[in-house]
Design a protein around this motif. Structure first.
Motif, PDB file in Angstrom:
ATOM      1  N   ILE B  20     -54.125 -36.441 -28.982  1.00  0.00           N
ATOM      2  CA  ILE B  20     -55.189 -36.604 -29.976  1.00  0.00           C
ATOM      3  C   ILE B  20     -55.995 -35.320 -30.057  1.00  0.00           C
ATOM      4  O   ILE B  20     -56.264 -34.665 -29.048  1.00  0.00           O
ATOM      5  CB  ILE B  20     -56.057 -37.824 -29.600  1.00  0.00           C
ATOM      6  CG1 ILE B  20     -55.261 -39.102 -29.916  1.00  0.00           C
ATOM      7  CG2 ILE B  20     -57.389 -37.810 -30.347  1.00  0.00           C
ATOM      8  CD1 ILE B  20     -55.930 -40.375 -29.500  1.00  0.00           C
ATOM      9  N   ARG B  21     -56.374 -34.947 -31.272  1.00  0.00           N
ATOM     10  CA  ARG B  21     -57.060 -33.672 -31.482  1.00  0.00           C
ATOM     11  C   ARG B  21     -58.467 -33.700 -30.881  1.00  0.00           C
ATOM     12  O   ARG B  21     -59.136 -34.735 -30.877  1.00  0.00           O
ATOM     13  CB  ARG B  21     -57.120 -33.357 -32.966  1.00  0.00           C
ATOM     14  CG  ARG B  21     -57.910 -34.375 -33.732  1.00  0.00           C
ATOM     15  CD  ARG B  21     -57.623 -34.316 -35.216  1.00  0.00           C
ATOM     16  NE  ARG B  21     -58.261 -33.174 -35.854  1.00  0.00           N
ATOM     17  CZ  ARG B  21     -58.002 -32.810 -37.112  1.00  0.00           C
ATOM     18  NH1 ARG B  21     -57.115 -33.490 -37.829  1.00  0.00           N
ATOM     19  NH2 ARG B  21     -58.619 -31.795 -37.641  1.00  0.00           N
ATOM     20  N   GLY B  24     -61.353 -34.918 -33.055  1.00  0.00           N
ATOM     21  CA  GLY B  24     -61.026 -36.157 -33.754  1.00  0.00           C
ATOM     22  C   GLY B  24     -62.143 -37.187 -33.764  1.00  0.00           C
ATOM     23  O   GLY B  24     -62.477 -37.743 -34.817  1.00  0.00           O
ATOM     24  N   VAL B  25     -62.734 -37.454 -32.594  1.00  0.00           N
ATOM     25  CA  VAL B  25     -63.731 -38.530 -32.533  1.00  0.00           C
ATOM     26  C   VAL B  25     -64.911 -38.227 -33.447  1.00  0.00           C
ATOM     27  O   VAL B  25     -65.385 -39.092 -34.181  1.00  0.00           O
ATOM     28  CB  VAL B  25     -64.188 -38.770 -31.075  1.00  0.00           C
ATOM     29  CG1 VAL B  25     -65.360 -39.754 -31.048  1.00  0.00           C
ATOM     30  CG2 VAL B  25     -63.036 -39.317 -30.243  1.00  0.00           C
ATOM     31  N   LYS B  27     -64.831 -36.703 -36.136  1.00  0.00           N
ATOM     32  CA  LYS B  27     -64.422 -36.849 -37.537  1.00  0.00           C
ATOM     33  C   LYS B  27     -64.227 -38.308 -37.956  1.00  0.00           C
ATOM     34  O   LYS B  27     -64.344 -38.619 -39.146  1.00  0.00           O
ATOM     35  CB  LYS B  27     -63.165 -36.015 -37.813  1.00  0.00           C
ATOM     36  CG  LYS B  27     -63.521 -34.533 -37.861  1.00  0.00           C
ATOM     37  CD  LYS B  27     -62.398 -33.604 -38.218  1.00  0.00           C
ATOM     38  CE  LYS B  27     -62.991 -32.198 -38.403  1.00  0.00           C
ATOM     39  NZ  LYS B  27     -61.980 -31.149 -38.419  1.00  0.00           N
ATOM     40  N   VAL B  28     -63.931 -39.193 -37.020  1.00  0.00           N
ATOM     41  CA  VAL B  28     -63.812 -40.608 -37.406  1.00  0.00           C
ATOM     42  C   VAL B  28     -65.130 -41.367 -37.242  1.00  0.00           C
ATOM     43  O   VAL B  28     -65.227 -42.529 -37.639  1.00  0.00           O
ATOM     44  CB  VAL B  28     -62.678 -41.347 -36.645  1.00  0.00           C
ATOM     45  CG1 VAL B  28     -61.322 -40.732 -36.975  1.00  0.00           C
ATOM     46  CG2 VAL B  28     -62.939 -41.385 -35.149  1.00  0.00           C
ATOM     47  N   THR B  29     -66.125 -40.726 -36.654  1.00  0.00           N
ATOM     48  CA  THR B  29     -67.415 -41.413 -36.496  1.00  0.00           C
ATOM     49  C   THR B  29     -68.486 -40.849 -37.431  1.00  0.00           C
ATOM     50  O   THR B  29     -69.641 -41.290 -37.385  1.00  0.00           O
ATOM     51  CB  THR B  29     -67.922 -41.297 -35.037  1.00  0.00           C
ATOM     52  OG1 THR B  29     -67.936 -39.915 -34.670  1.00  0.00           O
ATOM     53  CG2 THR B  29     -67.042 -42.083 -34.085  1.00  0.00           C
ATOM     54  N   GLY B  30     -68.111 -39.876 -38.259  1.00  0.00           N
ATOM     55  CA  GLY B  30     -69.068 -39.324 -39.226  1.00  0.00           C
ATOM     56  C   GLY B  30     -69.994 -38.278 -38.637  1.00  0.00           C
ATOM     57  O   GLY B  30     -70.980 -37.902 -39.263  1.00  0.00           O
ATOM     58  N   ALA B  32     -68.983 -35.171 -37.459  1.00  0.00           N
ATOM     59  CA  ALA B  32     -68.540 -33.790 -37.697  1.00  0.00           C
ATOM     60  C   ALA B  32     -69.385 -33.192 -38.810  1.00  0.00           C
ATOM     61  O   ALA B  32     -69.667 -33.850 -39.807  1.00  0.00           O
ATOM     62  CB  ALA B  32     -67.067 -33.783 -38.084  1.00  0.00           C
ATOM     63  N   TYR B  34     -69.873 -30.724 -41.792  1.00  0.00           N
ATOM     64  CA  TYR B  34     -69.224 -29.900 -42.820  1.00  0.00           C
ATOM     65  C   TYR B  34     -70.293 -29.020 -43.489  1.00  0.00           C
ATOM     66  O   TYR B  34     -71.455 -29.024 -43.081  1.00  0.00           O
ATOM     67  CB  TYR B  34     -68.506 -30.799 -43.824  1.00  0.00           C
ATOM     68  CG  TYR B  34     -67.345 -31.552 -43.195  1.00  0.00           C
ATOM     69  CD1 TYR B  34     -66.047 -31.042 -43.258  1.00  0.00           C
ATOM     70  CD2 TYR B  34     -67.548 -32.739 -42.491  1.00  0.00           C
ATOM     71  CE1 TYR B  34     -64.989 -31.708 -42.660  1.00  0.00           C
ATOM     72  CE2 TYR B  34     -66.490 -33.403 -41.885  1.00  0.00           C
ATOM     73  CZ  TYR B  34     -65.217 -32.884 -41.972  1.00  0.00           C
ATOM     74  OH  TYR B  34     -64.165 -33.535 -41.368  1.00  0.00           O
ATOM     75  N   ASP B  37     -73.564 -30.601 -44.453  1.00  0.00           N
ATOM     76  CA  ASP B  37     -74.164 -31.484 -43.438  1.00  0.00           C
ATOM     77  C   ASP B  37     -75.132 -30.751 -42.521  1.00  0.00           C
ATOM     78  O   ASP B  37     -75.411 -31.197 -41.411  1.00  0.00           O
ATOM     79  CB  ASP B  37     -73.066 -32.140 -42.589  1.00  0.00           C
ATOM     80  CG  ASP B  37     -72.129 -32.982 -43.424  1.00  0.00           C
ATOM     81  OD1 ASP B  37     -72.530 -33.395 -44.519  1.00  0.00           O
ATOM     82  OD2 ASP B  37     -70.996 -33.233 -42.974  1.00  0.00           O
TER      83      ASP B  37
END
Lengths: 159, 750
Positions: B20-21, B24-25, B27-30, B32, B34, B37
């Motif tokens: 797993i990258r 990753g976590v 990016k799936v929990t909002g 990260a 960008y 942001d």
């Protein structure tokens, strides 16, 4: 001059209050006033789904909802999916299947998939594809997203 | 460089696995962050005013009313961005594209900007800026712009690459030519000839994240820029040059990037945001709308391509000729040149010639889009090759196998190939079950090949070993799709430790040396090479420290599976020392342990792919559905195979969109009519089938693990593969991309 509207709502199980302008979108309220930046603005016109949230059990683009409309409603965002350090099965399967590359569309896909599986716990591939057709992903070609949702659906059904 | 990058056969323990990258976590929990942001205290909102005209002289800009609006802190025009480019034409074009100086050159060209206390005030201020335009004739079509009587876009452009130099300016900025042999003599010997003209429309990279940045210029001359980019070091260089700053005073931090595909390799709004911040004395956040992204950033070239290919009865291609016209926006480019280089790169040809023309048009400045220029050339060539195979009476796969380039082939663009994957991908396709699956009514199958150079470039990494023995790897290539995972795998592999013991981060421009941007499929290729080199430098120090701890000569210490091992009869019985133990002793053996690497990552191995596509055409509506799709591509060595598959699938999906739906539509007024995702329709989930992938591994001799870039080649074959499938389904050769329903119906009725 604009006068702020006082709004009382519930986000991911917690009560939230804010002031917003009459023409301010719920997406802008979430991001700029409440610091919930999981929902993204990809287009601002309801075409990309990156700002998907669940509003009273209904999947919506938060860029097409006014902040004032959140009064007395229940809002679910990506920030509410994990329970403590326990990821939601969809989040876990997105990681395991590498269903994200850049990840900007991921919060929207997770919310749309959560809504889909709440209504249809055992969808076919075609039902998943049509259920997620309101969310744009430019990186993956959707293959790994569909597989992650199929896998998560199985886990959630206890299969 | 001071290390040997050549490939050596070895077995792998980390490389080739699918963990797993590391990002990753988030990016799936909002969580990260960008481009949009990030916020700073006291930040203003920046907004840009854009020309509604395709071609117009800017007579006058009156900003006085906007400046007087309460809440407006800065108003900016080209007058605030003096020309500091010292005759560097390419930099001047970037400056002019960021803020029009004398003329607006396309619908969407920036002409002024404001910074205000909030978005509402900024928008209101834009409406108060008065611009006086004098409209000029415009041209947006590549063929019309190429014509001798076309409206002239830039009167300083004289075609280069022709002798003698033309005596008058034109919209053709460059002619380029490649090839070898005698094409005319070869063509005269041909038993079969196919000659066609193809056209492709302009597309956008379509990243879901609009361009976004936060700029903060301090009164002491230092500045910070937070930005979504594929290359923060390049952005720093461009911004510093355009604003007259020392690069070292500007720290650029790359945010998480929400897609780039080549479109985030050029500055647009960033110098404007910095100039606004400098003028206002406060941080400025500038985020493009989707409309601006389409109108002002991105697009690839529109093309028109003539192809003529001749073959002998036995199936040998005896001559190949192409003339390629690529639009480059209103500034000189080198897009047709790249198209001309790639057009016939898959084949072994005795007589080949390609001629490219760069054509200025009143559209946004063309930017790179994943294997830039190659997909259009491949569409034309692979369509003609398919037709020629039919004339010769050969299976299209066998025909290509017969003519495929091999190791030792002189490429049509000059170099001689090393070990390459075009033959193996074709053999794999020939034997693939997909090729044997039955087809139904109105269905067709097509296949096509594609080539991309790949790139290496300047690269720099720091590998720092903590006193607990875990590893921090700082790299300077922006992670666009999982490279932090692959680089952690490479560091773990080389050091002989577990993947979980390495954390890779993207360093900002003040904490690491210069890196070229993540383009040319170079992220994992070049940074893994630098990581291997840095790890080997760290291992050298680890061995020295172990030797010191044991009090034996360093020559008697080897590094095996994450441990220092003493060799020889005298020391062979010493218990091995782990990386952790050596790191823990660093305070008494000479200080922190690290490995650094600064390289030019030469030797990016060229990449080939072959794709298969099945489609069904509805003859009543002209609508096309992709039924099945298979990608076969050479990765050299797949470091993280799942993300390699992801690159194959993503490129294929973009290519399918290009083939069937996506195009910029301009009105007679020169205005873009579909600047949004509703009318510029990229493929959605229900448009596509699963995309099967097959990874071949023909090692790149110039990389220690054999790695080749994998990101771009996958977008090269789909235009042709889909077009060949549609042509086979409807029995009419498709010559114009995208094959939207109206075009298919027109082809059926013709």
């Amino acid at each position: 001059m604009m006068v702020g509207i006082a709004v009382s709502t519930n986000i991911n199980g917690d009560n939230a209050e804010f002031l917003c302008h009459a023409d301010e979108t719920l997406l802008d309220v979430l991001r700029d006033r409440l610091g919930l930046m999981g929902a993204k603005e990809g287009c601002g016109t309801g075409d990309c789904g990156a700002c998907s949230i669940i509003l009273d059990d209904r999947l919506v683009c938060s860029c097409l909802v006014l902040g004032a409309e959140a009064e007395g409603r229940r809002i679910e965002t990506v920030e509410g999916m994990a329970q403590g350090d326990q990821l939601h099965p969809l989040q876990q399967k997105f990681l395991e299947h590498a269903a994200l590359q850049c990840g900007i569309c991921t919060p929207g896909f997770l919310i749309a998939a959560k809504d889909l599986l709440a209504k249809n716990p055992d969808p076919t591939e075609e039902e998943i594809r049509f259920g997620l057709a309101g969310n744009l992903c430019r990186c993956t070609g959707y293959d790994k997203i569909v597989r992650a949702v199929q896998d998560a659906a199985g886990v959630m059904r206890g299969a | 460089m001071n290390f040997d990058p050549s490939h050596s056969k070895r077995s792998f323990s980390s490389v080739g696995t699918r963990p797993i990258r590391p990002d990753g976590v988030d990016k799936v929990t909002g969580r990260a962050r960008y481009g949009a942001d990030f916020n700073m205290p006291g930040q203003l909102v920046g907004r840009i005013l854009r020309s509604p005209h395709a071609h117009a002289i800017i007579r006058k800009i009156d900003t006085s009313k906007a400046a007087q609006l309460p809440g407006v802190k800065a108003v900016l025009t080209a007058a605030d961005l003096p020309d500091l480019t010292n005759g560097d034409a390419a930099m001047y074009d970037i400056l002019d594209n960021c803020m029009a100086r004398k003329k607006a050159l396309y619908d969407g060209h920036a002409v002024a900007a404001v910074a205000a206390i909030d978005a509402r005030t900024a928008k209101q201020a834009l409406k108060l800026i008065e611009v006086e335009y004098e409209l000029l004739p415009h041209v947006t079509d590549v063929d019309q712009a190429f014509a001798p009587d076309a409206p002239l876009i830039n009167d300083t452009i004289f075609t280069t690459g022709v002798d003698p130099k033309p005596d008058r300016p034109s919209n053709v900025s460059m002619r380029s030519q490649f090839g070898h042999g005698d094409v005319d003599a070869g063509m005269a010997r041909a038993d079969f000839v196919v000659e066609r003209t193809f056209k492709t429309e302009q597309t956008h990279q379509g990243y879901i994240e609009p361009h976004a940045c936060v700029a903060n210029v301090c009164s002491d001359g230092t500045a910070d820029l937070w930005v979504c980019t594929q290359g923060h070091f390049v952005y720093r260089q461009h911004c510093a040059e355009l604003l007259g700053m020392d690069a070292s005073k500007l720290r650029v931090t790359s945010s998480e990037i929400g897609g780039g595909f080549g479109g985030k390799t050029h500055v647009w709004a960033e110098p404007v945001a910095l100039a606004l911040s400098r003028k206002a004395g406060r941080p400025v956040k500038l985020v493009m709308t989707r409309d601006e992204v389409f109108r002002a950033s991105g697009p690839t070239s529109a093309t028109s391509i003539d192809v003529k290919i001749g073959a002998l009865k036995d199936g040998t291609i005896i001559a190949a000729d192409a003339t390629l016209r690529y639009s480059c926006g209103p500034y000189a480019g080198a897009w047709a040149e790249v198209g001309a280089m790639t057009a016939f790169a898959c084949y072994k040809l005795e007589n080949v010639r390609t001629v490219g023309y760069e054509v200025l048009v009143n559209r946004p400045k063309t930017a790179a889009y994943r294997a830039p220029s190659a997909p259009m050339a491949a569409f034309a060539v692979e369509s003609a090759i398919d037709e020629l195979a039919k004339k010769v009476g050969m299976d299209p796969v066998d025909f290509r196998i017969r003519n495929a380039a091999q190791e030792g082939t002189k490429a049509s663009y000059g170099p001689v190939y090393g070990p390459i994957g075009i033959g193996p991908t074709l053999e794999a396709v020939k034997n693939h079950p997909h090729m044997k699956a039955p087809l139904g009514k109105n269905q067709g199958r097509g296949m096509a090949c594609g080539f991309w150079f790949n790139f290496g470039g300047q690269t720099c990494t720091d590998l720092n070993i903590g006193i607990d023995g875990t590893v921090s790897l700082a790299v300077g290539t922006v992670d666009v799709g999982g490279s932090r995972a692959s680089l952690s795998l490479v560091a773990a592999e080389e050091l002989g430790i577990d993947y979980s013991q390495v954390r890779t981060v993207i360093a900002d421009t003040s904490t690491l040396g210069y890196n070229d941007m993540t383009d040319g499929s170079r992220g994992t290729f070049s940074s893994s090479m630098a990581t291997i080199s840095a790890a080997r430098n760290a291992i050298k120090i680890l061995r020295e420290r172990a030797a010191q701890m044991w009090d034996i000569p360093v020559e008697d210490v080897t590094w095996e599976k994450g441990h220092a091992v003493a060799k020889g009869e005298t020391h062979g019985n010493l218990p091995k020392l782990s990386l952790k133990e050596i790191a823990a002793a660093s305070g008494t053996t000479g200080g922190p342990i690290a490995g650094h690497s600064e390289i030019v990552a030469d030797g990016a191995g060229v990449s080939f792919a072959t794709h298969i596509c099945d489609i069904e055409v509805d003859p009543e509506t002209g609508a096309t559905k992709v039924l099945r799709y298979t990608v076969v591509q050479d990765a050299g060595k797949a470091v993280h195979p799942t993300y390699v598959e992801g690159q194959y699938q993503g490129g294929a999906a973009q290519g399918i969109g290009w083939a069937l739906n996506e195009e910029y539509i301009y009105g007679k007024d020169g205005r873009l009519q579909n600047a949004g995702f509703l009318d510029y329709r990229i493929p959605v989930c229900s448009d596509l089938p699963m995309i099967d992938t097959q990874i071949l591994e023909i090692p790149n001799p110039n990389h220690p693990y054999g790695v080749r870039g994998v990101g771009e080649t996958s977008i090269v074959p789909p235009l042709a593969a889909v077009a060949n499938a549609v042509s086979n389904a409807v029995g009419v050769r498709m010559l114009h991309i995208p094959m939207s329903p109206p075009r298919i119906l027109a082809a059926l009725e013709a």
